[in-house]
Scaffold this motif. Structure first.
Motif, PDB file in Angstrom:
ATOM      1  N   LEU A   1     -62.657  -2.223  20.818  1.00  0.00           N
ATOM      2  CA  LEU A   1     -63.887  -1.843  20.103  1.00  0.00           C
ATOM      3  C   LEU A   1     -64.986  -1.499  21.108  1.00  0.00           C
ATOM      4  CD1 LEU A   1     -64.120  -4.492  17.204  1.00  0.00           C
ATOM      5  CD2 LEU A   1     -62.958  -2.292  17.203  1.00  0.00           C
ATOM      6  N   VAL A   2     -65.163  -2.384  22.105  1.00  0.00           N
ATOM      7  CA  VAL A   2     -66.207  -2.167  23.113  1.00  0.00           C
ATOM      8  C   VAL A   2     -65.907  -0.913  23.940  1.00  0.00           C
ATOM      9  CG1 VAL A   2     -67.310  -3.154  25.165  1.00  0.00           C
ATOM     10  CG2 VAL A   2     -66.734  -4.624  23.227  1.00  0.00           C
ATOM     11  N   HIS A   3     -64.630  -0.721  24.272  1.00  0.00           N
ATOM     12  CA  HIS A   3     -64.233   0.383  25.144  1.00  0.00           C
ATOM     13  C   HIS A   3     -64.469   1.745  24.480  1.00  0.00           C
ATOM     14  CE1 HIS A   3     -62.296   2.378  28.381  1.00  0.00           C
ATOM     15  NE2 HIS A   3     -61.194   2.688  27.732  1.00  0.00           N
ATOM     16  N   VAL A   4     -64.239   1.831  23.149  1.00  0.00           N
ATOM     17  CA  VAL A   4     -64.519   3.085  22.450  1.00  0.00           C
ATOM     18  C   VAL A   4     -66.030   3.321  22.433  1.00  0.00           C
ATOM     19  CG1 VAL A   4     -64.367   4.326  20.247  1.00  0.00           C
ATOM     20  CG2 VAL A   4     -62.417   2.989  21.059  1.00  0.00           C
ATOM     21  N   LEU A   5     -66.815   2.245  22.232  1.00  0.00           N
ATOM     22  CA  LEU A   5     -68.274   2.388  22.237  1.00  0.00           C
ATOM     23  C   LEU A   5     -68.783   2.839  23.605  1.00  0.00           C
ATOM     24  CD1 LEU A   5     -69.356  -0.731  20.121  1.00  0.00           C
ATOM     25  CD2 LEU A   5     -69.346   1.670  19.406  1.00  0.00           C
ATOM     26  N   ASP A   6     -68.285   2.230  24.697  1.00  0.00           N
ATOM     27  CA  ASP A   6     -68.789   2.653  26.010  1.00  0.00           C
ATOM     28  C   ASP A   6     -68.370   4.087  26.323  1.00  0.00           C
ATOM     29  OD1 ASP A   6     -66.344   2.607  27.728  1.00  0.00           O
ATOM     30  OD2 ASP A   6     -66.379   0.454  27.416  1.00  0.00           O
ATOM     31  N   THR A   7     -67.147   4.469  25.917  1.00  0.00           N
ATOM     32  CA  THR A   7     -66.718   5.850  26.156  1.00  0.00           C
ATOM     33  C   THR A   7     -67.561   6.835  25.347  1.00  0.00           C
ATOM     34  OG1 THR A   7     -64.483   5.051  26.560  1.00  0.00           O
ATOM     35  CG2 THR A   7     -64.718   7.406  26.158  1.00  0.00           C
ATOM     36  N   ALA A   8     -68.027   6.392  24.164  1.00  0.00           N
ATOM     37  CA  ALA A   8     -68.830   7.275  23.307  1.00  0.00           C
ATOM     38  C   ALA A   8     -70.127   7.690  23.995  1.00  0.00           C
ATOM     39  CB  ALA A   8     -69.127   6.593  21.969  1.00  0.00           C
ATOM     40  N   LEU A   9     -70.526   6.953  25.022  1.00  0.00           N
ATOM     41  CA  LEU A   9     -71.757   7.309  25.745  1.00  0.00           C
ATOM     42  C   LEU A   9     -71.640   8.655  26.465  1.00  0.00           C
ATOM     43  CD1 LEU A   9     -72.796   3.830  27.152  1.00  0.00           C
ATOM     44  CD2 LEU A   9     -73.987   5.158  25.405  1.00  0.00           C
ATOM     45  N   VAL A  10     -70.418   9.198  26.628  1.00  0.00           N
ATOM     46  CA  VAL A  10     -70.305  10.531  27.229  1.00  0.00           C
ATOM     47  C   VAL A  10     -70.965  11.582  26.336  1.00  0.00           C
ATOM     48  CG1 VAL A  10     -68.192  10.070  28.550  1.00  0.00           C
ATOM     49  CG2 VAL A  10     -68.002  11.010  26.234  1.00  0.00           C
ATOM     50  N   ARG A  11     -71.186  11.235  25.053  1.00  0.00           N
ATOM     51  CA  ARG A  11     -71.866  12.158  24.139  1.00  0.00           C
ATOM     52  C   ARG A  11     -73.383  12.016  24.227  1.00  0.00           C
ATOM     53  NH1 ARG A  11     -71.803  15.926  23.163  1.00  0.00           N
ATOM     54  NH2 ARG A  11     -72.115  16.429  20.984  1.00  0.00           N
ATOM     55  N   VAL A  12     -73.844  10.927  24.875  1.00  0.00           N
ATOM     56  CA  VAL A  12     -75.289  10.718  25.009  1.00  0.00           C
ATOM     57  C   VAL A  12     -75.786  11.473  26.235  1.00  0.00           C
ATOM     58  CG1 VAL A  12     -77.124   9.014  25.282  1.00  0.00           C
ATOM     59  CG2 VAL A  12     -75.144   8.492  23.833  1.00  0.00           C
ATOM     60  N   SER A  13     -75.347  11.035  27.405  1.00  0.00           N
ATOM     61  CA  SER A  13     -75.695  11.761  28.631  1.00  0.00           C
ATOM     62  C   SER A  13     -74.821  11.258  29.766  1.00  0.00           C
ATOM     63  CB  SER A  13     -77.170  11.563  28.989  1.00  0.00           C
ATOM     64  OG  SER A  13     -77.362  10.257  29.497  1.00  0.00           O
ATOM     65  N   PRO A  14     -74.602  12.083  30.782  1.00  0.00           N
ATOM     66  CA  PRO A  14     -73.820  11.638  31.936  1.00  0.00           C
ATOM     67  C   PRO A  14     -74.434  10.388  32.572  1.00  0.00           C
ATOM     68  CG  PRO A  14     -74.147  14.008  32.041  1.00  0.00           C
ATOM     69  CD  PRO A  14     -74.990  13.510  30.910  1.00  0.00           C
ATOM     70  N   GLU A  15     -75.784  10.328  32.607  1.00  0.00           N
ATOM     71  CA  GLU A  15     -76.447   9.182  33.235  1.00  0.00           C
ATOM     72  C   GLU A  15     -76.152   7.896  32.472  1.00  0.00           C
ATOM     73  OE1 GLU A  15     -78.208  12.023  32.353  1.00  0.00           O
ATOM     74  OE2 GLU A  15     -77.921  12.886  34.350  1.00  0.00           O
ATOM     75  N   ALA A  16     -76.259   7.962  31.130  1.00  0.00           N
ATOM     76  CA  ALA A  16     -76.009   6.763  30.311  1.00  0.00           C
ATOM     77  C   ALA A  16     -74.577   6.276  30.516  1.00  0.00           C
ATOM     78  CB  ALA A  16     -76.259   7.072  28.838  1.00  0.00           C
ATOM     79  N   TYR A  17     -73.620   7.208  30.514  1.00  0.00           N
ATOM     80  CA  TYR A  17     -72.220   6.832  30.689  1.00  0.00           C
ATOM     81  C   TYR A  17     -71.996   6.231  32.076  1.00  0.00           C
ATOM     82  CZ  TYR A  17     -67.154   7.018  30.979  1.00  0.00           C
ATOM     83  OH  TYR A  17     -65.848   6.677  31.140  1.00  0.00           O
ATOM     84  N   ASN A  18     -72.511   6.913  33.098  1.00  0.00           N
ATOM     85  CA  ASN A  18     -72.284   6.431  34.469  1.00  0.00           C
ATOM     86  C   ASN A  18     -72.899   5.055  34.699  1.00  0.00           C
ATOM     87  OD1 ASN A  18     -70.881   8.730  35.024  1.00  0.00           O
ATOM     88  ND2 ASN A  18     -72.556   9.753  36.104  1.00  0.00           N
ATOM     89  N   GLU A  19     -74.058   4.822  34.067  1.00  0.00           N
ATOM     90  CA  GLU A  19     -74.715   3.534  34.267  1.00  0.00           C
ATOM     91  C   GLU A  19     -73.891   2.394  33.659  1.00  0.00           C
ATOM     92  OE1 GLU A  19     -78.934   3.587  33.457  1.00  0.00           O
ATOM     93  OE2 GLU A  19     -78.900   1.395  33.230  1.00  0.00           O
TER      94      GLU A  19
END
Lengths: 126, 151
Positions: A34-52
């Protein structure tokens, strides 16, 4: 019928413990998923959010938790194959003890190299 | 033959009622669910261990994971299909496993109902979100992307 189970405490052997371990690892993996799908979903927010956020996975404490996660996944995977063999292979039930040892052997053979390489990444930075 | 209730599941038979019954008045849902766990489990061994090997063992492993890594992977339709299959099978497999555990340990009908409602809601949200992410991913969000589609 009693509302609370009475006298159902069953002290089995390795079969019972592998059943318990299969449940515990299964629940743990489910919540990680569940957590892993949520963190991966951050690629739709911004590269910075995902990388952080993915950066936290690279810290040593989380790196050690990943060792636990992969250990749990490897056990759940090969214990699951053992269950399939017990269910579908005619000689499965008779060889259940050997299958259990097989799960342990495959687990060690895959887990030890994983731990070495992963910890080199986490602590060596390479 | 008299029926002996399995421990901790005295009310299990009630949940088996529903459409499409066989002669004994029960559906085959639990049979298909049991079979699904084995078939999806086999597929997941390949999908998940492949995923772990490529992401954590090859190259720089965990240190190499970032937006550009994901963009590079999803530029290849094979990894899109791989991740989509893994998402759906893992979520169905995990949700069905959690359903079994709720059935085993939650004794009251109401408790079971609410736990399963929560479980199914969470699972639908995660599957829909994950699917949308795979299909609507935009690698060019990263201005320094070196992928040819972003030039």
């Amino acid at each position: 019928m009693p509302s609370k189970p009475v006298g159902t405490l069953y002290r089995g052997h390795e079969g019972m413990w592998s059943w318990v371990a299969h449940r515990i690892t299964g629940v743990g993996i489910f919540f990680f998923l569940l957590v892993h799908v949520l963190d991966t979903a951050l690629v739709r927010v911004s590269p910075e959010a995902y990388n952080e956020v993915i950066g936290t996975y690279k810290n040593p404490i989380v790196g050690l938790m990943e060792v636990g996660l992969v250990g749990a996944i490897l056990f759940h995977a090969f214990n699951g194959i053992r269950l399939i063999l017990v269910d579908f292979w005619a000689k499965g039930p008779r060889n259940q003890r050997k299958l259990m040892i097989g799960v342990g052997v495959v687990w060690i053979v895959l887990f030890v190299p994983f731990v070495i390489r992963h910890l080199m990444h986490v602590f060596g930075g390479e | 033959m008299s029926e002996i209730a399995a421990p901790r599941s005295s009310t299990r038979s009630r949940s088996l009622k529903g459409g499409g019954r066989n002669r004994s008045g029960q559906t085959n849902f639990e049979l298909y669910s049991w079979l699904f766990m084995r078939l999806s489990g086999l597929a997941l061994v390949v999908l998940v261990l492949g995923h772990l090997f490529v992401n954590l063992m090859l190259g720089g492993g965990i240190t190499a994971l970032d937006f550009a890594f994901v963009a590079g992977k999803w530029a290849n339709p094979l990894w899109q299909v791989w991740d989509l299959l893994m998402l759906w099978l893992a979520m169905l497999h995990g949700t069905n496993g959690m359903r079994t555990i709720i059935n085993d340990y939650a004794e009251k009908d109401q408790t079971r109902f609410w736990l399963k409602s929560l479980l199914i809601t969470a699972s639908i949200v995660i599957v829909v979100l994950g699917t949308l992410v795979i299909f609507t991913f935009d690698p060019c969000l990263d201005p320094s992307s070196t992928l040819s589609v972003c030039k």
